[in-house]
Design a protein around this motif. Structure first.
Motif, PDB file in Angstrom:
ATOM      1  N   ILE A 107       4.637   4.866  -7.831  1.00  0.00           N
ATOM      2  CA  ILE A 107       4.082   3.534  -7.582  1.00  0.00           C
ATOM      3  C   ILE A 107       4.336   2.616  -8.775  1.00  0.00           C
ATOM      4  O   ILE A 107       4.726   1.449  -8.608  1.00  0.00           O
ATOM      5  N   SER A 108       4.136   3.113  -9.982  1.00  0.00           N
ATOM      6  CA  SER A 108       4.310   2.273 -11.164  1.00  0.00           C
ATOM      7  C   SER A 108       5.765   1.845 -11.331  1.00  0.00           C
ATOM      8  O   SER A 108       6.050   0.682 -11.658  1.00  0.00           O
ATOM      9  N   LEU A 170       3.901   2.517   0.118  1.00  0.00           N
ATOM     10  CA  LEU A 170       4.882   1.439   0.139  1.00  0.00           C
ATOM     11  C   LEU A 170       4.192   0.070   0.166  1.00  0.00           C
ATOM     12  O   LEU A 170       4.533  -0.820  -0.617  1.00  0.00           O
ATOM     13  N   GLY A 171       3.236  -0.098   1.069  1.00  0.00           N
ATOM     14  CA  GLY A 171       2.538  -1.373   1.150  1.00  0.00           C
ATOM     15  C   GLY A 171       1.770  -1.691  -0.126  1.00  0.00           C
ATOM     16  O   GLY A 171       1.759  -2.839  -0.595  1.00  0.00           O
ATOM     17  N   TYR A 172       1.138  -0.680  -0.688  1.00  0.00           N
ATOM     18  CA  TYR A 172       0.399  -0.896  -1.930  1.00  0.00           C
ATOM     19  C   TYR A 172       1.340  -1.273  -3.076  1.00  0.00           C
ATOM     20  O   TYR A 172       1.028  -2.158  -3.877  1.00  0.00           O
ATOM     21  N   SER A 237      -0.151  -1.153 -13.784  1.00  0.00           N
ATOM     22  CA  SER A 237      -0.124  -0.486 -12.493  1.00  0.00           C
ATOM     23  C   SER A 237      -0.708   0.922 -12.583  1.00  0.00           C
ATOM     24  O   SER A 237      -1.394   1.383 -11.659  1.00  0.00           O
ATOM     25  N   TRP A 238      -0.464   1.605 -13.682  1.00  0.00           N
ATOM     26  CA  TRP A 238      -1.001   2.951 -13.859  1.00  0.00           C
ATOM     27  C   TRP A 238      -2.527   2.937 -13.889  1.00  0.00           C
ATOM     28  O   TRP A 238      -3.173   3.838 -13.356  1.00  0.00           O
ATOM     29  N   ASN A 239      -3.108   1.911 -14.507  1.00  0.00           N
ATOM     30  CA  ASN A 239      -4.555   1.853 -14.685  1.00  0.00           C
ATOM     31  C   ASN A 239      -5.287   1.137 -13.554  1.00  0.00           C
ATOM     32  O   ASN A 239      -6.510   0.958 -13.643  1.00  0.00           O
ATOM     33  N   ASP A 252      -3.495  12.682  -0.571  1.00  0.00           N
ATOM     34  CA  ASP A 252      -2.083  12.810  -0.899  1.00  0.00           C
ATOM     35  C   ASP A 252      -1.479  11.519  -1.448  1.00  0.00           C
ATOM     36  O   ASP A 252      -0.381  11.548  -1.995  1.00  0.00           O
ATOM     37  N   ASN A 253      -2.174  10.383  -1.289  1.00  0.00           N
ATOM     38  CA  ASN A 253      -1.647   9.093  -1.739  1.00  0.00           C
ATOM     39  C   ASN A 253      -2.366   8.538  -2.960  1.00  0.00           C
ATOM     40  O   ASN A 253      -1.980   7.477  -3.461  1.00  0.00           O
ATOM     41  N   GLN A 254      -3.385   9.209  -3.437  1.00  0.00           N
ATOM     42  CA  GLN A 254      -4.178   8.671  -4.535  1.00  0.00           C
ATOM     43  C   GLN A 254      -3.435   8.770  -5.862  1.00  0.00           C
ATOM     44  O   GLN A 254      -2.590   9.633  -6.064  1.00  0.00           O
TER      45      GLN A 254
END
Length: 306
Positions: A107-108, A170-172, A237-239, A252-254
């Motif tokens: 994500i990041s 993806l949306g996030y 983004s990480w935090n 599974d997405n957290q």
């Protein structure tokens, strides 16, 4: 009568001492190395600040390897009487840290890619392209940065529900990337507004188009600023906690911060396990900064050197 010529002995005058850089300074008069009380006060203030900054990390490190009985008996500031090395593995397994670490990295990185690309294109159009209503666009992007997350989370929640993006990485990633691009646009626009116009005009006269100017001239010269943006966007983004708390509910997405929050219960808590979880959460950021510290330092000092 013979006359003998008189010879004059030239008087020896001492040669002038060397001047300039090779001149030897008199001992006891050092210049520039004298410590003043103000400099000692600044050093003391910096030392106190560093110790205050590192104290929480030291406490977390100590408590991460204590047993629960040791913590209850001696408190959080004592040295561990017995090192509990298995607590890290227990927390890792309990949280499912491997999957959450991969989610955070994916994500990041996606957020950094989206945010930097959008910011680069927008700032190129506003700062160098000189589009109309430039000031209005800058005010708009500044307003996006000012809006609090708490006021946007519920509209975004319902929007994601309608679009089928809820509980999806993806949306996030797209949401956070576009949000961060507003700040990047505002920052890069001010940098591009002072970009040397002579280079752009010379490239245009040589037949270079807008895309060529962007990728061959603007991007290489703006890389120090872009590298700093990449580091900041990755860390932010990480935090992130509020958006993934609302939009990523599946285990599974957290992400890492959200996964580590399960260590704190409503009525019960394990301080040593929480310290170990905090240590697991902060170690990746420390490794990240150690890897990219040179890029961050170069980017922050690039503007001071022509």
């Amino acid at each position: 009568m013979t006359t003998h010529p008189t010879t004059h002995t030239p008087s020896r005058t001492p040669a002038p001492g060397p001047r300039g850089r090779g001149a030897r300074r008199k001992p006891g008069k050092a210049t520039g190395n004298r410590r003043t009380p103000g400099s000692y006060a600044v050093l003391a203030a910096i030392a106190v600040f560093v110790l205050a900054f590192l104290a929480p990390f030291a406490i977390i490190l100590l408590n991460s390897f204590k047993t629960s009985a040791d913590f209850r008996a001696h408190g959080s500031l004592s040295w561990p009487t017995e090192w509990n090395w298995s607590i890290i593995a227990d927390v890792w397994e309990r949280v499912g840290f491997t999957q959450k670490l991969l989610n955070s990295v994916q994500i990041s990185l996606g957020v950094v890619l989206i945010a930097v690309l959008f910011a680069l294109f927008n700032a190129y159009a506003i700062g160098i392209g000189r589009v109309r209503w430039r000031t209005a666009f800058l005010v708009f992007f500044l307003g996006v940065n000012v809006l609090p997350q708490e006021g946007l989370v519920y509209p975004i929640y319902y929007l994601f529900k309608e679009m089928g993006l809820y509980d999806g990485k993806l949306g996030y990633t797209i949401l956070v990337g576009i949000t961060y691009s507003a700040f990047g646009t505002y920052l890069l626009s001010s940098v591009f507004s002072s970009f040397p116009r002579e280079l752009i005009e010379a490239a245009s006269m040589d037949g270079a188009g807008r895309w060529t100017i962007l990728w061959r001239i603007v991007l290489p010269m703006s890389w120090p600023t872009l590298s700093v943006m990449c580091v900041f966007f990755f860390v932010w983004s990480w935090n992130e906690f509020l958006y993934p708390l609302v939009l990523l509910i599946s285990n599974d997405n957290q992400t890492v911060p959200l996964g580590l929050s399960v260590m704190q219960g409503q009525y019960t808590s394990d301080p040593t396990a929480m310290s170990a979880a905090a240590l697991l959460g902060v170690v990746p950021m420390i490794v990240f900064f150690l890897i990219f510290q040179r890029s961050l330092t170069r980017g922050m000092t690039a503007g001071a050197v022509k």
